[in-house]
Structures are given as C-alpha cells and as structure tokens.
Design a protein around this motif. Structure first.
Motif, PDB file in Angstrom:
ATOM      1  N   VAL A  72       0.824  -1.206   0.000  1.00  0.00           N
ATOM      2  CA  VAL A  72       0.000   0.000   0.000  1.00  0.00           C
ATOM      3  C   VAL A  72       0.861   1.260   0.000  1.00  0.00           C
ATOM      4  CG1 VAL A  72      -1.700   1.312   1.306  1.00  0.00           C
ATOM      5  CG2 VAL A  72      -1.905  -1.169   1.141  1.00  0.00           C
ATOM      6  N   GLY A  73       1.936   1.255   0.781  1.00  0.00           N
ATOM      7  CA  GLY A  73       2.804   2.430   0.849  1.00  0.00           C
ATOM      8  C   GLY A  73       3.695   2.370   2.071  1.00  0.00           C
ATOM      9  N   ARG A  74       4.593   3.326   2.176  1.00  0.00           N
ATOM     10  CA  ARG A  74       5.506   3.383   3.301  1.00  0.00           C
ATOM     11  C   ARG A  74       4.786   3.869   4.557  1.00  0.00           C
ATOM     12  NH1 ARG A  74       9.747   0.638   3.597  1.00  0.00           N
ATOM     13  NH2 ARG A  74      10.663   2.158   5.032  1.00  0.00           N
ATOM     14  N   THR A  75       5.119   3.266   5.682  1.00  0.00           N
ATOM     15  CA  THR A  75       4.512   3.691   6.941  1.00  0.00           C
ATOM     16  C   THR A  75       5.104   5.009   7.430  1.00  0.00           C
ATOM     17  OG1 THR A  75       6.106   2.325   8.170  1.00  0.00           O
ATOM     18  CG2 THR A  75       3.975   1.341   7.661  1.00  0.00           C
ATOM     19  N   ASP A  76       6.254   5.408   6.865  1.00  0.00           N
ATOM     20  CA  ASP A  76       6.843   6.688   7.262  1.00  0.00           C
ATOM     21  C   ASP A  76       6.405   7.823   6.339  1.00  0.00           C
ATOM     22  OD1 ASP A  76       8.243   5.908   5.040  1.00  0.00           O
ATOM     23  OD2 ASP A  76      10.221   5.905   5.995  1.00  0.00           O
ATOM     24  N   ASP A  77       5.430   7.547   5.459  1.00  0.00           N
ATOM     25  CA  ASP A  77       4.830   8.585   4.627  1.00  0.00           C
ATOM     26  C   ASP A  77       3.785   9.281   5.489  1.00  0.00           C
ATOM     27  OD1 ASP A  77       4.012  10.195   2.611  1.00  0.00           O
ATOM     28  OD2 ASP A  77       3.147   8.621   1.357  1.00  0.00           O
ATOM     29  N   VAL A  78       4.038  10.529   5.872  1.00  0.00           N
ATOM     30  CA  VAL A  78       3.203  11.178   6.882  1.00  0.00           C
ATOM     31  C   VAL A  78       2.603  12.490   6.383  1.00  0.00           C
ATOM     32  CG1 VAL A  78       4.471  10.154   8.808  1.00  0.00           C
ATOM     33  CG2 VAL A  78       5.178  12.377   7.904  1.00  0.00           C
ATOM     34  N   ILE A  79       1.522  12.898   7.045  1.00  0.00           N
ATOM     35  CA  ILE A  79       0.888  14.193   6.828  1.00  0.00           C
ATOM     36  C   ILE A  79       0.985  14.960   8.138  1.00  0.00           C
ATOM     37  CG2 ILE A  79      -1.253  15.392   6.247  1.00  0.00           C
ATOM     38  CD1 ILE A  79      -2.110  12.957   4.660  1.00  0.00           C
ATOM     39  N   ASN A  80       1.490  16.191   8.074  1.00  0.00           N
ATOM     40  CA  ASN A  80       1.697  16.997   9.276  1.00  0.00           C
ATOM     41  C   ASN A  80       0.477  17.886   9.515  1.00  0.00           C
ATOM     42  OD1 ASN A  80       2.624  18.751  11.302  1.00  0.00           O
ATOM     43  ND2 ASN A  80       4.738  18.562  10.587  1.00  0.00           N
ATOM     44  N   VAL A  81      -0.381  17.458  10.433  1.00  0.00           N
ATOM     45  CA  VAL A  81      -1.610  18.187  10.751  1.00  0.00           C
ATOM     46  C   VAL A  81      -1.450  18.864  12.109  1.00  0.00           C
ATOM     47  CG1 VAL A  81      -4.101  18.028  11.117  1.00  0.00           C
ATOM     48  CG2 VAL A  81      -2.990  16.542   9.439  1.00  0.00           C
ATOM     49  N   SER A  82      -1.400  20.185  12.101  1.00  0.00           N
ATOM     50  CA  SER A  82      -1.269  20.962  13.346  1.00  0.00           C
ATOM     51  C   SER A  82      -0.095  20.477  14.197  1.00  0.00           C
ATOM     52  CB  SER A  82      -2.570  20.892  14.155  1.00  0.00           C
ATOM     53  OG  SER A  82      -3.642  21.447  13.426  1.00  0.00           O
ATOM     54  N   GLY A  83       1.005  20.148  13.536  1.00  0.00           N
ATOM     55  CA  GLY A  83       2.198  19.713  14.251  1.00  0.00           C
ATOM     56  C   GLY A  83       2.227  18.240  14.597  1.00  0.00           C
ATOM     57  N   HIS A  84       1.168  17.512  14.255  1.00  0.00           N
ATOM     58  CA  HIS A  84       1.102  16.074  14.528  1.00  0.00           C
ATOM     59  C   HIS A  84       1.375  15.305  13.238  1.00  0.00           C
ATOM     60  CE1 HIS A  84      -0.696  16.483  18.599  1.00  0.00           C
ATOM     61  NE2 HIS A  84      -1.175  17.609  18.084  1.00  0.00           N
ATOM     62  N   ARG A  85       2.338  14.397  13.298  1.00  0.00           N
ATOM     63  CA  ARG A  85       2.707  13.603  12.125  1.00  0.00           C
ATOM     64  C   ARG A  85       1.823  12.354  12.064  1.00  0.00           C
ATOM     65  NH1 ARG A  85       7.704  14.383   9.897  1.00  0.00           N
ATOM     66  NH2 ARG A  85       8.151  12.154   9.773  1.00  0.00           N
ATOM     67  N   LEU A  86       0.937  12.325  11.069  1.00  0.00           N
ATOM     68  CA  LEU A  86      -0.011  11.223  10.928  1.00  0.00           C
ATOM     69  C   LEU A  86       0.388  10.343   9.753  1.00  0.00           C
ATOM     70  CD1 LEU A  86      -3.321  13.275  11.344  1.00  0.00           C
ATOM     71  CD2 LEU A  86      -2.018  12.089  13.124  1.00  0.00           C
ATOM     72  N   SER A  87       0.436   9.049   9.976  1.00  0.00           N
ATOM     73  CA  SER A  87       0.794   8.101   8.929  1.00  0.00           C
ATOM     74  C   SER A  87      -0.347   7.960   7.926  1.00  0.00           C
ATOM     75  CB  SER A  87       1.110   6.736   9.549  1.00  0.00           C
ATOM     76  OG  SER A  87       1.134   5.724   8.564  1.00  0.00           O
ATOM     77  N   THR A  88      -0.037   8.153   6.646  1.00  0.00           N
ATOM     78  CA  THR A  88      -1.071   7.976   5.623  1.00  0.00           C
ATOM     79  C   THR A  88      -1.553   6.530   5.594  1.00  0.00           C
ATOM     80  OG1 THR A  88       0.636   7.602   3.940  1.00  0.00           O
ATOM     81  CG2 THR A  88      -0.206   9.840   4.168  1.00  0.00           C
ATOM     82  N   ALA A  89      -0.641   5.595   5.808  1.00  0.00           N
ATOM     83  CA  ALA A  89      -1.019   4.178   5.796  1.00  0.00           C
ATOM     84  C   ALA A  89      -2.005   3.866   6.920  1.00  0.00           C
ATOM     85  CB  ALA A  89       0.219   3.298   5.922  1.00  0.00           C
ATOM     86  N   GLU A  90      -1.803   4.495   8.082  1.00  0.00           N
ATOM     87  CA  GLU A  90      -2.695   4.251   9.210  1.00  0.00           C
ATOM     88  C   GLU A  90      -4.088   4.832   8.943  1.00  0.00           C
ATOM     89  OE1 GLU A  90      -2.683   4.616  14.102  1.00  0.00           O
ATOM     90  OE2 GLU A  90      -1.256   5.784  12.911  1.00  0.00           O
ATOM     91  N   ILE A  91      -4.128   6.033   8.352  1.00  0.00           N
ATOM     92  CA  ILE A  91      -5.422   6.639   8.028  1.00  0.00           C
ATOM     93  C   ILE A  91      -6.141   5.806   6.978  1.00  0.00           C
ATOM     94  CG2 ILE A  91      -6.599   8.697   7.168  1.00  0.00           C
ATOM     95  CD1 ILE A  91      -4.193  10.342   8.108  1.00  0.00           C
ATOM     96  N   GLU A  92      -5.398   5.380   5.960  1.00  0.00           N
ATOM     97  CA  GLU A  92      -5.992   4.552   4.910  1.00  0.00           C
ATOM     98  C   GLU A  92      -6.517   3.239   5.469  1.00  0.00           C
ATOM     99  OE1 GLU A  92      -2.885   6.382   1.613  1.00  0.00           O
ATOM    100  OE2 GLU A  92      -2.703   4.291   2.261  1.00  0.00           O
ATOM    101  N   GLY A  93      -5.771   2.659   6.403  1.00  0.00           N
ATOM    102  CA  GLY A  93      -6.214   1.417   7.020  1.00  0.00           C
ATOM    103  C   GLY A  93      -7.522   1.593   7.772  1.00  0.00           C
ATOM    104  N   ALA A  94      -7.659   2.740   8.455  1.00  0.00           N
ATOM    105  CA  ALA A  94      -8.897   3.019   9.185  1.00  0.00           C
ATOM    106  C   ALA A  94     -10.060   3.206   8.219  1.00  0.00           C
ATOM    107  CB  ALA A  94      -8.721   4.266  10.050  1.00  0.00           C
ATOM    108  N   ILE A  95      -9.814   3.890   7.109  1.00  0.00           N
ATOM    109  CA  ILE A  95     -10.872   4.117   6.120  1.00  0.00           C
ATOM    110  C   ILE A  95     -11.325   2.795   5.505  1.00  0.00           C
ATOM    111  CG2 ILE A  95     -11.395   5.150   3.871  1.00  0.00           C
ATOM    112  CD1 ILE A  95      -9.528   7.451   4.616  1.00  0.00           C
ATOM    113  N   VAL A  96     -10.360   1.965   5.125  1.00  0.00           N
ATOM    114  CA  VAL A  96     -10.679   0.689   4.474  1.00  0.00           C
ATOM    115  C   VAL A  96     -11.398  -0.264   5.425  1.00  0.00           C
ATOM    116  CG1 VAL A  96      -9.652  -1.363   3.413  1.00  0.00           C
ATOM    117  CG2 VAL A  96      -8.821   0.889   2.787  1.00  0.00           C
TER     118      VAL A  96
END
Length: 212
Positions: A72-96
């Motif tokens: 799916v992608g790298r777990t260190d691929d992150v989005i910085n939301v209000s100073g919090h580094r969120l893993s895109t893979a983790e968000i995608e996993g929650a959505i799926v």
C-alpha cells in the motif's frame, strides 16, 4: 500483522483479509543485517515493534481474499496536521476498515490553519460509479476519528471509481498530491495501467465531490 495492542505488544495479531503492517519472520539473503556503527538504531527501527524475531519492513500492505499481499505504501509517509505527524497508511487502514469501502489513498493538501490537511480518495465496493452520501461520509470520518483520533479525520473525501495505479498495482500518490494541490498538469501518466483515471479524478476534485 496489525499494530500491536497493549495486551499483545510483542507479537501483534496476524490478519487474514485486510490491511496492516508488513512483517517478515524468516530471514532472506537480501535482508539488511545492521547499520554501520549503529547496531542499536538498527534494532530500534526494525525490531522494536513486534520483538526481536519479527522484522518490520516499513511498508503497509493489504492481504486480499486469495491470500496475496499488495504493498500500500511506506509507513513513514506522513501528513503533518497541526504539528502532529499522521501516517497515511494508518489513516488509509482506518478508512478501508469501514464497511462498504474497497480502497483508499490519502495525501496532504496545504492548509493555512493546520499546515496540511488530509485529502482521501476513496473507492467503494460494488458499482464502480458508486458514491457515498453525506451521511456515509460523516460516519466514515467519525470512524477514522474513533480509530486514530480527530486530527486524522479527512478534510475532504473524493469518491473515486478507481485509483491511479501502475501495471504492478502500486498507487501513484505523486499524481494524487498534484491533484490535491489543484495543479492542472498532474504529471507523467505513462506508467499507469489506465491513464484515463486521472482525468476523472481531477474533474471530481475540482467539483468538490465529497468535499467538506
């Protein structure tokens, strides 16, 4: 394997069909064996999550109903939301993991207030042209908030019949980032299995399909 729970930090739980972290419990010839002059960092990076006998590759993967693994992608691929580094893979996993969702890809979009916002391109199960209604989208966002936290809720959901993939099945997030940035030229599509997907995605994004 899924993220370890508090009750099972050492091993995590092996999953059947679904998405989680890709791990390896048997060595292979090309495996990284150490970091030069930094053995402790090597252990911390690759063996700290599930214990000394399970190597964490650093990729999120999806296992289909036939038992095949899809990166799916790298777990260190992150989005910085209000100073919090969120893993895109983790968000995608929650959505799926939400009922009715077949696939998802998340990318950042610049945001004046939060630095970056989460844009989720989501494909639903069933009819390839199916789209989620307002109630479905609201419940999906709340599902992500419950799984990860409120900061991880997608700021915009774009319903997509298909995601841009290479012939080997890899999602081209670079192209999705360009779409989320509002660029008319989203880049080279020569490696895509179906380049026409991008025109449809760009049009849906411009129309604010599912936006919030």
């Amino acid at each position: 394997r899924e993220d370890p729970t508090e009750e099972d930090e050492a091993e995590g739980k092996e999953i059947g069909e679904g998405q989680g972290l890709l791990t390896v419990d048997q060595p292979w010839p090309g495996m990284l064996r150490t970091l030069f002059r930094d053995e402790e960092q090597y252990k911390d990076k690759y063996f700290s999550t599930f214990g000394p006998e399970i190597y964490e590759v650093g990729d999120a993967a999806r296992r289909d109903d036939d038992g095949y693994f899809w990166i799916v992608g790298r777990t260190d691929d992150v989005i910085n939301v209000s100073g919090h580094r969120l893993s895109t893979a983790e968000i995608e996993g929650a959505i799926v993991s939400y009922q009715g969702v077949a696939e998802a890809a998340c990318v950042p979009r610049e945001d004046e207030d939060k630095g970056q916002a989460v844009v989720a391109f989501v494909t639903l199960e069933g009819d390839e042209d199916s789209e989620g209604g307002d109630e479905f989208e609201k419940n999906l966002r709340e599902h992500v908030a419950e799984k990860i936290g409120k900061l991880a809720r997608p700021d915009q959901v774009v319903w997509s019949p298909a995601l841009p993939k290479t012939r080997s099945g890899k999602i081209m997030r670079r192209l999705l980032k360009n779409v989320a940035a509002g660029k008319d030229d989203y880049g080279d599509t020569s490696t895509l299995a179906d380049p026409s997907v991008m025109d449809d995605l760009q049009e849906r994004y411009k129309q604010g399909n599912g936006g919030g």
